[in-house]
Enzyme design. Structure first.
Site, PDB file in Angstrom:
ATOM      1  CD  GLU A 226      -2.814   1.408   2.073  1.00 25.77           C
ATOM      2  OE1 GLU A 226      -3.405  -0.031   2.663  1.00 25.77           O
ATOM      3  OE2 GLU A 226      -3.681   2.122   2.755  1.00 25.77           O
ATOM      4  NE  ARG A 304      -9.016  -0.081   8.710  1.00 27.93           N
ATOM      5  CZ  ARG A 304     -10.475  -0.201   8.447  1.00 27.93           C
ATOM      6  NH1 ARG A 304     -11.598  -0.848   9.067  1.00 27.93           N
ATOM      7  NH2 ARG A 304     -11.347   0.631   7.224  1.00 27.93           N
ATOM      8  CD  GLU A 707      -8.389  -4.114   5.590  1.00 28.33           C
ATOM      9  OE1 GLU A 707      -9.554  -3.489   5.253  1.00 28.33           O
ATOM     10  OE2 GLU A 707      -7.350  -4.222   5.629  1.00 28.33           O
TER      11      GLU A 707
HETATM   12  N1  LUZ Z   1      -5.596   1.805   4.552  1.00 29.72           N
HETATM   13  C1  LUZ Z   1      -5.649   2.969   4.983  1.00 29.72           C
HETATM   14  C2  LUZ Z   1      -6.462   0.972   4.410  1.00 29.72           C
HETATM   15  O1  LUZ Z   1      -5.365   4.227   4.225  1.00 29.72           O
HETATM   16  N2  LUZ Z   1      -6.735   4.139   5.590  1.00 29.72           N
HETATM   17  C3  LUZ Z   1      -7.302   2.860   5.667  1.00 29.72           C
HETATM   18  O2  LUZ Z   1      -8.511   3.185   6.666  1.00 29.72           O
HETATM   19  C4  LUZ Z   1      -7.451   0.836   6.042  1.00 29.72           C
HETATM   20  N3  LUZ Z   1      -8.026   0.316   6.273  1.00 29.72           N
HETATM   21  C5  LUZ Z   1      -7.785  -1.146   6.212  1.00 29.72           C
HETATM   22  C6  LUZ Z   1      -6.613  -1.255   4.897  1.00 29.72           C
HETATM   23  N4  LUZ Z   1      -6.316  -0.597   4.651  1.00 29.72           N
HETATM   24 MO1  MOS Z   2      -4.749  -3.367   3.153  1.00 38.32          MO
HETATM   25  S1  MOS Z   2      -4.232  -3.847   4.594  1.00 38.32           S
HETATM   26  O1  MOS Z   2      -3.390  -2.413   1.813  1.00 38.32           O
HETATM   27  O2  MOS Z   2      -6.003  -2.942   3.348  1.00 38.32           O
END
Ligand code: LUZ
Ligand code: MOS
Length: 753
Positions: A226, A304, A707
């Protein structure tokens, strides 16, 4: 519909980054990582390395034409170490050579002179020293501090949860090509083409339109790409920019494990209070997040944890505080669940300990305190269409829990050295990026002259089957065969400013955008058909199986003919559509709002058997009732549940992410860092859809599935601890995950003689 990628994947025909044919003259880059975790870089001697065969150039921070900065939320992350080193194996130099092996050999000739400083690896220590990535945040509802005196029982304790290595099958990498006008074209292993584009823009000081980023597919990512696809793309682009040659950088598995950040380890202090009848009256928890050396997405992960600190329970008085602590580890990052599992785990640990002290089963407390229709989340959202109780009840109907419990009791009575345990875990997971602005998707749909359809969206296929779902949407709306549709690689020139494929939202956001695009084209086609048929009322016309129907009966006009006519009549048969999740918002000044489009519920029951002579265990059974909404592809979705369950079991049981006091990753390869294999899989897995309503904010009513089911792994942990207690009721309940075989062995013989 079968997953459209399966056939190519199993034949080995799918292209992953390392399979792309490279251009003539392509150079190969290898990263030199710092040998210590914390220090001042005095000098870097590259002279010997430069003389090595095949070496073309070596780049350092000084060669960065733009900013030496890739932090996406907070600008605190240099691409390469300049004066300071913040974690072991921090990228410090980039060796570029004719071949990867030559570059790798030259790495060993680099000499760094470093003044070593003490490293912090523990979040509690970082908290003591006030080393925070961002200011701590608290989500609060009611006033737990006023309630402790009024509670009949109060328990407090600590818990720890380890991190997790992503172990995507495909390691990180990028391939950068120099184009005619000085622009750079990058093939990148990323979940976020636009993040990579912005990173390169900053590092090279080029405008974003000079950088094209493309991703065909990923061999897994799980959050690890990510934010952390970006550095490797920036490094390859840096070399490409200077040398004007294509440059490929693919991390070796060992470098990948050592250099990249992982799931955040957390430490916790909690206090929980109950009424006589086992209602949770108050809960307070302090969470110490091990953020690593720079922010990466830690502030979002922290958020989160705050959102999921109440898990699937209604607790009228609750305060969750998270400290995002800066340590000398690689920057920890997104990982499936994204801070959610950590917030849920500590509450389950508190409930488990309380149940033990009260002499009852944890499930008694769990059941009593489940969220109910209309109850409040600590962040202000109200639980509408709340299926927490419903999924609990459905599990109890499908699987005779009392009978399982009695079987386990009987087994434990008759077996000395082997014990069984059972645990239930109720799930509630919020779907949407917690940062509201990220909740938007794009889809570009073209229909060509021959009637075939091309779709580009912002979403990235990483094995989760999202391209299959997008094909289903287009095929359904345009009423054409799936074979007519092709999903193109994700590319910044077709989809600008795309949100990362993350937060389980990929299918919802980009699938809904595709729905909008296809519907708009379809409306125009129907108008055209009406004109061709001399009909005024468009509602009499429909598209079905590549035929144009009038009043439900096939006409002469078929799909191919209609498309040809559209071009003839100058009707637009392309569309770029945008979808933004409605209704969501969050006010950070109050820490209240309505951040999630919807919640996913579920209940899992896991049974484990511990071998008390060896400390080993097996998971005998997993029975999961899961809220799919109305699944649009049960094969794909059940695959996600099974994969997530295994990854969650790994997280809670055998995957041990261990750094020593010097910040060195101890288990840094796949023989010592053990991920679950088929022997770790439950002997029996039942995944049963919750009888729930489709949700209109989910694509085709089919709720996000990426997830949430990872969290079911939490039940594996407690089922094992329960079995251990059956062997030794006096053992410490210090509750730290993962519960490795070694830990089982060390714990079950405590205080026995
Ligand atoms: N990535 C993000 C995530 O930038 N914001 C989120 O709330 C999130 N939640 C789950 C996985 N990736
Ligand atoms: Mo994510 S933890 O890149 O949804």
């Amino acid at each position: 519909m079968k997953n459209i990628d399966s056939k190519m994947n199993v034949r080995g025909e799918s292209l992953y980054l390392d399979d792309y044919p490279v251009k003539e003259g392509c150079l190969h880059a290898v990263v030199y990582g710092s040998p210590v975790a914390h220090g001042r870089l005095k000098s870097l001697d590259l002279s010997e390395a430069k003389k090595m065969p095949g070496v073309v150039a070596i780049f350092t921070a000084k060669d960065i034409p733009g900013e030496n900065q890739i932090g996406s939320i907070i600008p605190d992350e240099p691409l390469m170490a300049d004066e300071e080193i913040h974690y072991k194996n921090m990228p410090t130099a980039l060796v570029v050579a004719r071949s990867e092996i030559e570059a790798r050999r030259a790495i060993h000739k680099i000499k760094a002179e470093i003044e070593e400083l003490p490293a912090i690896v523990c979040p509690r220590e970082a908290k003591e020293k006030k080393k925070f990535i961002v200011a701590p945040r608290t989500f609060k509802m009611g006033a737990p501090e006023d309630l402790w005196d009024k509670c009949d029982h109060v328990f407090s304790g600590t818990a720890d949860m380890g991190g997790q290595e992503h172990v995507y099958l495909e390691t990180q990498g990028s391939y950068a090509s120099y184009m005619e006008d000085g622009s750079i074209r990058v093939q990148s292993g990323t979940q976020a083409t636009s993040y990579v584009q912005v990173g390169i823009q900053k590092v090279l000081g080029l405008p974003q339109h000079m950088i094209e980023v493309e991703t065909i597919r990923l061999g897994g990512a799980f959050g690890g790409k990510e934010d952390q696809g970006t550095p490797w793309a920036c490094l390859a682009s840096l070399a490409c920019y200077h040398l004007k040659k294509p440059v490929k950088l693919v991390l070796h598995r060992l470098d990948d494990m050592r250099m990249t950040g992982k799931r955040h380890p957390y430490a916790f202090d909690y206090k929980i209070g109950f009424s006589k009848d086992h209602k949770i009256m108050a809960y307070e928890v302090e969470c110490y997040q091990n953020g690593g050396a720079s922010a990466d997405v830690s502030p979002a992960v922290m958020e989160r944890t705050l959102f999921h600190g109440g898990s699937s329970y209604f607790i009228p008085n609750i305060a969750i505080t998270v400290y995002s602590c800066r340590t000398n580890l690689p920057p920890n990052t997104a990982f499936r669940g994204f801070g959610g599992p950590q917030g849920m785990f500590v509450l389950e640990a508190a409930i488990f300990k309380a149940a033990h002290e009260l002499g009852i089963d944890a499930s008694v407390i769990q059941e009593k305190n489940l969220l109910y229709e209309g109850s409040n989340f600590p962040y202000g959202q109200i639980a509408w269409n709340c299926d927490a109780k419903k999924s609990w009840e459905q599990l109890h109907q499908e699987c005779d829990v009392e009978e399982v419990r009695q079987e386990i009791e009987e087994y434990n009575k008759t077996h000395q050295d082997s014990k069984k345990g059972m645990a239930i875990f109720p799930l509630c997971f919020g779907v949407s990026f917690t940062k509201t602005s990220l909740n938007q998707g794009f889809s570009l749909v073209h229909i060509y002259k021959d009637g075939s359809v091309s779709i580009s969206t912002g979403v990235i296929e990483m094995g989760q089957g999202v391209n299959t779902k997008i094909t289903q949407v287009a095929s359904d709306i345009l009423s054409i065969a799936p074979e007519r549709i092709r999903i193109h690689p994700t590319n910044t020139t077709r989809t600008a400013n795309a949100s990362p494929t993350a937060a389980s939202t990929g299918a919802d956001l980009n699938g809904k955008a595709t729905q909008v695009a296809c519907t708009q084209i379809k409306d125009r086609l129907i108008k055209l058909a009406a004109k061709l048929l001399n009909i005024v009322d468009c509602t009499r016309i429909n598209l079905q199986n590549e035929k144009i129907l009038l009043d439900g009966r096939a006409t002469e006009i078929d799909w191919n003919h209609l498309i040809l006519q559209a071009l003839e009549e100058r009707v637009k048969i392309s569309e770029l559509a945008h979808y933004a999740t409605p209704q969501i918002y969050f006010d950070k000044t109050k820490e209240k709002g309505h951040p999630f489009a919807y919640h996913v519920y579920g209940t899992a029951l896991l049974v484990s058997k511990v071998d008390c002579l060896r400390g080993t265990y097996e998971i005998e059974k997993a029975h999961i009732v899961h809220d799919f909404g109305k699944s649009m592809n049960l094969d794909v979705d059940v695959g996600q549940i099974e994969g997530a369950l295994m990854q969650g079991i790994g997280l809670m049981t055998i995957e041990e992410l261990l750094y020593n006091e010097k910040g060195t990753l101890v288990y840094d390869n796949l023989s010592s860092y053990k991920i679950p294999d088929i022997f770790c899989a439950p002997k029996e897995v039942i995944v049963s859809p919750l009888k729930s309503k489709p949700n209109e904010l989910a694509l085709y009513g089919s709720k996000a599935v990426g997830e949430p089911p990872l969290c079911y792994g939490i039940a594996a942990y407690f089922s094992i601890v329960k079995a251990m207690q059956a062997f030794n009721s006096k053992m410490d309940l210090e509750l730290s995950a993962p519960i490795t075989h070694q830990k089982v062995m060390e714990t079950i013989y405590q205080k026995l003689c």
